[in-house]
Design a protein around this motif. Structure first.
Motif, PDB file in Angstrom:
ATOM      1  N   MET A 106      69.518  66.794  53.611  1.00 15.44           N
ATOM      2  CA  MET A 106      68.094  66.671  53.861  1.00 15.44           C
ATOM      3  C   MET A 106      67.299  67.518  52.877  1.00 15.44           C
ATOM      4  N   GLU A 107      67.796  68.705  52.555  1.00 19.67           N
ATOM      5  CA  GLU A 107      67.108  69.586  51.625  1.00 19.67           C
ATOM      6  C   GLU A 107      67.091  68.987  50.228  1.00 19.67           C
ATOM      7  N   LEU A 108      68.181  68.327  49.829  1.00 17.13           N
ATOM      8  CA  LEU A 108      68.253  67.681  48.525  1.00 17.13           C
ATOM      9  C   LEU A 108      67.212  66.574  48.421  1.00 17.13           C
ATOM     10  N   LYS A 109      67.023  65.805  49.493  1.00 16.48           N
ATOM     11  CA  LYS A 109      66.037  64.728  49.511  1.00 16.48           C
ATOM     12  C   LYS A 109      64.638  65.284  49.290  1.00 16.48           C
ATOM     13  N   LYS A 110      64.299  66.389  49.942  1.00 19.05           N
ATOM     14  CA  LYS A 110      62.991  67.007  49.762  1.00 19.05           C
ATOM     15  C   LYS A 110      62.818  67.516  48.341  1.00 19.05           C
ATOM     16  N   GLU A 111      63.869  68.092  47.778  1.00 21.95           N
ATOM     17  CA  GLU A 111      63.809  68.627  46.420  1.00 21.95           C
ATOM     18  C   GLU A 111      63.549  67.516  45.407  1.00 21.95           C
ATOM     19  N   ASN A 150      74.708  38.701  40.649  1.00 16.82           N
ATOM     20  CA  ASN A 150      75.950  39.461  40.463  1.00 16.82           C
ATOM     21  C   ASN A 150      75.696  40.958  40.269  1.00 16.82           C
ATOM     22  N   LEU A 151      74.775  41.519  41.043  1.00 16.08           N
ATOM     23  CA  LEU A 151      74.440  42.938  40.925  1.00 16.08           C
ATOM     24  C   LEU A 151      75.512  43.793  41.584  1.00 16.08           C
ATOM     25  N   LYS A 152      75.914  44.842  40.880  1.00 18.77           N
ATOM     26  CA  LYS A 152      76.906  45.790  41.396  1.00 18.77           C
ATOM     27  C   LYS A 152      76.472  47.192  41.010  1.00 18.77           C
ATOM     28  N   MET A 153      76.743  48.149  41.900  1.00 18.43           N
ATOM     29  CA  MET A 153      76.484  49.548  41.562  1.00 18.43           C
ATOM     30  C   MET A 153      77.726  50.097  40.877  1.00 18.43           C
ATOM     31  N   GLN A 154      77.603  50.312  39.574  1.00 19.37           N
ATOM     32  CA  GLN A 154      78.730  50.811  38.800  1.00 19.37           C
ATOM     33  C   GLN A 154      78.914  52.309  39.012  1.00 19.37           C
ATOM     34  N   LYS A 155      77.795  53.026  39.149  1.00 18.12           N
ATOM     35  CA  LYS A 155      77.848  54.471  39.365  1.00 18.12           C
ATOM     36  C   LYS A 155      76.811  54.839  40.417  1.00 18.12           C
ATOM     37  N   LEU A 156      77.201  55.698  41.338  1.00 20.21           N
ATOM     38  CA  LEU A 156      76.282  56.212  42.348  1.00 20.21           C
ATOM     39  C   LEU A 156      76.562  57.691  42.504  1.00 20.21           C
ATOM     40  N   ASP A 157      75.646  58.516  41.986  1.00 21.31           N
ATOM     41  CA  ASP A 157      75.768  59.967  42.077  1.00 21.31           C
ATOM     42  C   ASP A 157      74.642  60.474  42.972  1.00 21.31           C
ATOM     43  N   VAL A 158      74.944  60.612  44.257  1.00 24.54           N
ATOM     44  CA  VAL A 158      73.935  60.990  45.236  1.00 24.54           C
ATOM     45  C   VAL A 158      73.411  62.401  44.989  1.00 24.54           C
ATOM     46  N   GLN A 159      74.277  63.288  44.565  1.00 22.01           N
ATOM     47  CA  GLN A 159      73.881  64.682  44.369  1.00 22.01           C
ATOM     48  C   GLN A 159      72.817  64.820  43.283  1.00 22.01           C
ATOM     49  N   ASN A 160      72.952  64.092  42.179  1.00 24.23           N
ATOM     50  CA  ASN A 160      71.987  64.171  41.082  1.00 24.23           C
ATOM     51  C   ASN A 160      70.945  63.064  41.137  1.00 24.23           C
ATOM     52  N   GLY A 161      71.124  62.073  41.993  1.00 28.60           N
ATOM     53  CA  GLY A 161      70.162  60.982  42.112  1.00 28.60           C
ATOM     54  C   GLY A 161      70.278  59.951  41.014  1.00 28.60           C
ATOM     55  N   ASP A 162      71.476  59.776  40.439  1.00 30.53           N
ATOM     56  CA  ASP A 162      71.681  58.817  39.348  1.00 30.53           C
ATOM     57  C   ASP A 162      72.404  57.574  39.862  1.00 30.53           C
ATOM     58  N   VAL A 163      71.937  56.410  39.393  1.00 29.71           N
ATOM     59  CA  VAL A 163      72.553  55.141  39.754  1.00 29.71           C
ATOM     60  C   VAL A 163      72.608  54.263  38.511  1.00 29.71           C
ATOM     61  N   ILE A 164      73.720  53.555  38.332  1.00 39.35           N
ATOM     62  CA  ILE A 164      73.836  52.547  37.277  1.00 39.35           C
ATOM     63  C   ILE A 164      74.155  51.225  37.961  1.00 39.35           C
ATOM     64  N   ILE A 165      73.337  50.224  37.677  1.00 38.11           N
ATOM     65  CA  ILE A 165      73.504  48.890  38.250  1.00 38.11           C
ATOM     66  C   ILE A 165      73.822  47.937  37.105  1.00 38.11           C
ATOM     67  N   VAL A 166      74.866  47.123  37.279  1.00 34.92           N
ATOM     68  CA  VAL A 166      75.207  46.105  36.283  1.00 34.92           C
ATOM     69  C   VAL A 166      75.074  44.731  36.924  1.00 34.92           C
ATOM     70  N   GLY A 167      74.814  43.732  36.105  1.00 40.26           N
ATOM     71  CA  GLY A 167      74.588  42.361  36.544  1.00 40.26           C
ATOM     72  C   GLY A 167      73.343  41.846  35.846  1.00 40.26           C
ATOM     73  N   HIS A 168      72.953  40.629  36.115  1.00 37.41           N
ATOM     74  CA  HIS A 168      71.761  40.050  35.490  1.00 37.41           C
ATOM     75  C   HIS A 168      70.527  40.418  36.313  1.00 37.41           C
ATOM     76  N   VAL A 169      69.649  41.245  35.746  1.00 36.49           N
ATOM     77  CA  VAL A 169      68.454  41.734  36.450  1.00 36.49           C
ATOM     78  C   VAL A 169      67.289  40.781  36.200  1.00 36.49           C
ATOM     79  N   ASN A 170      66.696  40.266  37.281  1.00 32.24           N
ATOM     80  CA  ASN A 170      65.529  39.386  37.182  1.00 32.24           C
ATOM     81  C   ASN A 170      64.217  40.131  37.387  1.00 32.24           C
TER      82      ASN A 170
END
Length: 96
Positions: A1-6, A54-74
């Motif tokens: 919860m504290e990370l979300k506020k930060e 065909n969207l997929k989450m290739q990387k999900l780093d909850v601690q740092n808030g980073d996400v990489i999504i692959v697939g065809h983005v519309n």
């Protein structure tokens, strides 16, 4: 919860779309929902809805808030939780 506020307080978020096939995001607070056509993320700047195929989450780093999504983005659409009342101009406030 504290990370979300930060993360919410920092208001830092980056969105990088490479050839409509790879979406790199930072400032992600939480994943709301995802499937192969729609991914909904809560970011420090509001809710981000990404639609495609065909969207997929290739990387999900909850601690740092980073996400990489692959697939065809519309599309990528931000919606905020701020009310319209907060954004009223001074003139609009005068004529109430």
């Amino acid at each position: 919860m504290e990370l979300k506020k930060e993360i919410m307080n920092s208001k830092k978020s980056n969105l990088n779309l490479e050839n409509r096939n790879k979406l790199i995001l930072s400032g992600v607070v939480e994943v709301i929902s995802f499937d192969d056509k729609t991914i909904i993320l809560d970011t420090s700047l509001g809710t981000l809805t990404t639609k495609g195929e065909n969207l997929k989450m290739q990387k999900l780093d909850v601690q740092n808030g980073d996400v990489i999504i692959v697939g065809h983005v519309n599309s990528c659409v931000y919606t905020t939780t701020e009310s319209k009342k907060d954004k009223d101009s001074i003139i609009a406030k005068l004529f109430r």
